[in-house]
Scaffold this active site. Structure first.
Site, PDB file in Angstrom:
ATOM      1  N   ASP A 107      27.917 -28.005 -20.451  1.00  0.00           N
ATOM      2  CA  ASP A 107      29.284 -27.535 -20.213  1.00  0.00           C
ATOM      3  C   ASP A 107      30.205 -28.150 -21.257  1.00  0.00           C
ATOM      4  O   ASP A 107      29.985 -29.284 -21.702  1.00  0.00           O
ATOM      5  CB  ASP A 107      29.753 -27.923 -18.812  1.00  0.00           C
ATOM      6  CG  ASP A 107      29.096 -27.091 -17.717  1.00  0.00           C
ATOM      7  OD1 ASP A 107      28.690 -25.952 -18.006  1.00  0.00           O
ATOM      8  OD2 ASP A 107      29.007 -27.580 -16.584  1.00  0.00           O
ATOM      9  N   ASP A 157      29.205 -19.280 -17.896  1.00  0.00           N
ATOM     10  CA  ASP A 157      30.024 -19.290 -16.679  1.00  0.00           C
ATOM     11  C   ASP A 157      31.178 -18.293 -16.784  1.00  0.00           C
ATOM     12  O   ASP A 157      31.534 -17.632 -15.807  1.00  0.00           O
ATOM     13  CB  ASP A 157      30.577 -20.696 -16.415  1.00  0.00           C
ATOM     14  CG  ASP A 157      29.489 -21.726 -16.174  1.00  0.00           C
ATOM     15  OD1 ASP A 157      28.384 -21.344 -15.755  1.00  0.00           O
ATOM     16  OD2 ASP A 157      29.757 -22.919 -16.414  1.00  0.00           O
TER      17      ASP A 157
END
Length: 163
Positions: free
Chosen positions: A123, A141
């Site tokens: 991330d 995402d």
């Protein structure tokens, strides 16, 4: 047979490939240009912050002892297979639904490959307001969220797309 598949939603699989490649490249770039936990400030509400997420959304189950990796891999595979079946059952002209499925599948595959290779998801996107930071996330995402929004819009849009 190929002509028959071309008439289904599987015609949109090219989008899955593009999304997966973009996601893999963005994560590759982060891993090779930043140190873990390093922050690069862009603008007053956006940073790049390199993190490893061993859980799911909002780091759900990240504090477990490793079983969650296999759980999330299994769930993702089931979801991807189900979405591929839904694309196959859709006509190619059902654009919104097929694009939404492709966004969901591409994002799921991007995060799935991370879990398989590394045991975690990379991330790096950090949006914030003052000291409040939203959950750190990645390109995959984003596509999953956009695909979900498109499906919600499709659900409440009752006109026929193919006309």
């Amino acid at each position: 047979m190929f002509k028959t598949l071309w008439l289904t939603g599987l015609r949109w699989l090219w989008l899955v490939v593009i999304i997966s490649i973009c996601d893999m490249y963005s994560k590759y770039w982060i891993m090779h240009h930043m140190f873990l936990h390093e922050t690069y400030h862009f603008i007053p509400f956006f940073n790049l912050l390199y993190l490893h997420n061993y859980g799911a959304i909002f780091s759900f189950l990240s504090d477990q002892n490793g079983w969650q990796r296999w759980f999330f891999i299994s769930i993702t595979l089931i979801i991807v297979i189900e979405l591929l079946m839904m694309m196959y059952c859709n006509h190619a002209s059902n654009k919104i639904a097929n694009i939404a499925y492709a966004l969901l599948i591409g994002g799921a595959i991007g995060n799935l490959l991370d879990r398989i290779r590394y045991g975690f998801v990379i991330d790096f996107i950090d949006f914030y307001i003052c000291r409040w930071h939203f959950a750190i996330f990645n390109f995959a995402d984003c596509t999953i969220c956009i695909g979900t929004i498109l499906l919600i819009i499709k659900k409440f849009n009752f006109r026929d797309e193919s006309s």
